[in-house]
Design a protein around this motif. Structure first.
Motif, PDB file in Angstrom:
ATOM      1  N   ALA A 212      10.585  37.320 -17.377  1.00  0.00           N
ATOM      2  CA  ALA A 212      11.408  36.294 -18.025  1.00  0.00           C
ATOM      3  C   ALA A 212      10.965  34.874 -17.654  1.00  0.00           C
ATOM      4  CB  ALA A 212      12.876  36.499 -17.648  1.00  0.00           C
ATOM      5  N   ALA A 213      10.634  34.649 -16.381  1.00  0.00           N
ATOM      6  CA  ALA A 213      10.250  33.302 -15.933  1.00  0.00           C
ATOM      7  C   ALA A 213       8.986  32.830 -16.651  1.00  0.00           C
ATOM      8  CB  ALA A 213      10.034  33.280 -14.425  1.00  0.00           C
ATOM      9  N   GLU A 214       8.015  33.730 -16.852  1.00  0.00           N
ATOM     10  CA  GLU A 214       6.778  33.348 -17.550  1.00  0.00           C
ATOM     11  C   GLU A 214       7.050  33.010 -19.013  1.00  0.00           C
ATOM     12  OE1 GLU A 214       3.450  35.981 -17.120  1.00  0.00           O
ATOM     13  OE2 GLU A 214       3.761  36.202 -14.953  1.00  0.00           O
ATOM     14  N   ILE A 215       7.918  33.787 -19.647  1.00  0.00           N
ATOM     15  CA  ILE A 215       8.261  33.522 -21.057  1.00  0.00           C
ATOM     16  C   ILE A 215       8.984  32.183 -21.175  1.00  0.00           C
ATOM     17  CG2 ILE A 215       9.636  34.317 -23.019  1.00  0.00           C
ATOM     18  CD1 ILE A 215       9.170  37.210 -21.908  1.00  0.00           C
ATOM     19  N   HIS A 216       9.927  31.953 -20.275  1.00  0.00           N
ATOM     20  CA  HIS A 216      10.682  30.689 -20.280  1.00  0.00           C
ATOM     21  C   HIS A 216       9.753  29.498 -20.078  1.00  0.00           C
ATOM     22  CE1 HIS A 216      13.554  27.723 -18.301  1.00  0.00           C
ATOM     23  NE2 HIS A 216      14.052  27.899 -19.503  1.00  0.00           N
ATOM     24  N   ASN A 217       8.811  29.625 -19.154  1.00  0.00           N
ATOM     25  CA  ASN A 217       7.852  28.540 -18.900  1.00  0.00           C
ATOM     26  C   ASN A 217       6.968  28.277 -20.118  1.00  0.00           C
ATOM     27  OD1 ASN A 217       8.812  28.195 -16.315  1.00  0.00           O
ATOM     28  ND2 ASN A 217       7.194  29.386 -15.336  1.00  0.00           N
TER      29      ASN A 217
END
Length: 307
Positions: A212-217
């Protein structure tokens, strides 16, 4: 020498600090948009508004351009978001040619440093001025200024902060050169250096199997431009969707990765470590809108999928 909006803020600051700008070099006009209307660069608009001498070469080695550039008799050239210069151009002024780059060099050399700093989850970035040499963003560094990146900041917001910080760095660099007090630092290459690759359709596409963090970034690092994108598929239909703003919901679930879960008010997409809630997006042929606006007119089935 510069082209986009980022360069305008720097040019404006140079003029407001009473430096004499004898000429502005920017990209040639080109057709843009559906109507293919001729579009001026942001720097050209500013130069025309302030009655500055303007050159728009298509070929930086063209003899006519080189003689016009020489006739300006500039003792220093400042480059901000322009293009790679041939040696005959960057060696021309007696005080040299320096560039402002929107990263803490040697990290994020290349075309899209602001975007990649966010995409890679950096918590700080900055700007660097350096004397141009024969490679891209490798020259001896003059001034470096650092800034924090907040966890929800997008590329547009960081762009504006770096334009302001870049203006400070350029004026500081001009003062050092003017007073003969420049001390440069050579860039040190190492295997850990990160690159600001040119953005393209492939590296802007969302992979919903990522954390999720990579997608959000990725979403915030490409917002508002050029924007992260994916396909929404439902009931045999497929839409190419741009996503501008999202947030992470960290919770366990039993949904398949990429499954779209929509209520009347919100859209969530299942990822392996939670959900990405979509806050604003754009469908083909539509304007950018909030997720709840879309849901007023679109209903997703339980089989809807983001790919």
């Amino acid at each position: 020498m510069g082209t986009p909006e980022f360069a305008v803020g720097i040019l404006d600051t140079i003029i407001k600090n009473n430096y004499e700008v004898v000429g502005v070099i920017t990209a040639a006009d080109k057709p843009a948009g559906r109507g293919q209307k001729i579009k001026h660069s942001a720097v050209k608009e500013y130069a025309l508004e302030h009655n500055l001498k303007l050159l728009q070469p298509t070929n930086l080695k063209d003899e006519t351009f080189l003689s016009e550039l020489k006739s300006l008799n500039a003792n220093l050239q400042v480059v901000v978001a322009f293009r790679m210069l041939p040696e005959v151009v960057w060696r021309m002024p007696k005080l040299g040619t320096f560039n402002l780059h929107a990263s803490l060099l040697p990290n994020y050399r290349g075309a899209a440093p602001i975007n990649w700093a966010i995409i890679n989850g950096e918590i700080k970035t900055g700007v660097t001025t350096f004397f141009i040499d024969d490679k891209i963003d490798t020259g001896a560094m003059i001034v470096s200024k650092e800034i924090e990146i907040s966890s929800d900041e997008n590329a547009g917001e960081l762009h504006d902060k770096l334009m302001s910080l870049g203006s400070e760095a350029v004026v500081a660099t001009l003062a050092l050169i003017e007073n003969g007090k420049v001390k440069t630092t050579q860039q040190q290459d190492n295997a850990e250096i990160k690159t600001a690759y040119k953005l393209n359709r492939e590296n802007c596409k969302i992979d919903w199997s990522n954390p999720a963090a990579e997608i959000h970034n990725l979403i915030r690092g490409l917002s508002p431009y050029p924007s992260a994108w994916c396909f929404f598929k439902d009931n045999g239909e497929e839409w190419n969707v741009k996503i501008y703003e999202a947030k992470i919901i960290s919770e366990n679930h039993i949904f398949n990765v990429g499954q779209i879960i929509a209520t009347k008010k919100e859209i969530k997409i299942a990822v392996k470590d939670g959900f990405i809630q979509i806050l604003s997006l754009q469908l083909p042929g539509k304007k950018k809108m909030q997720a709840n606006e879309l849901l007023n007119g679109v209903a997703f089935s339980e089989k809807a999928q983001a790919e």
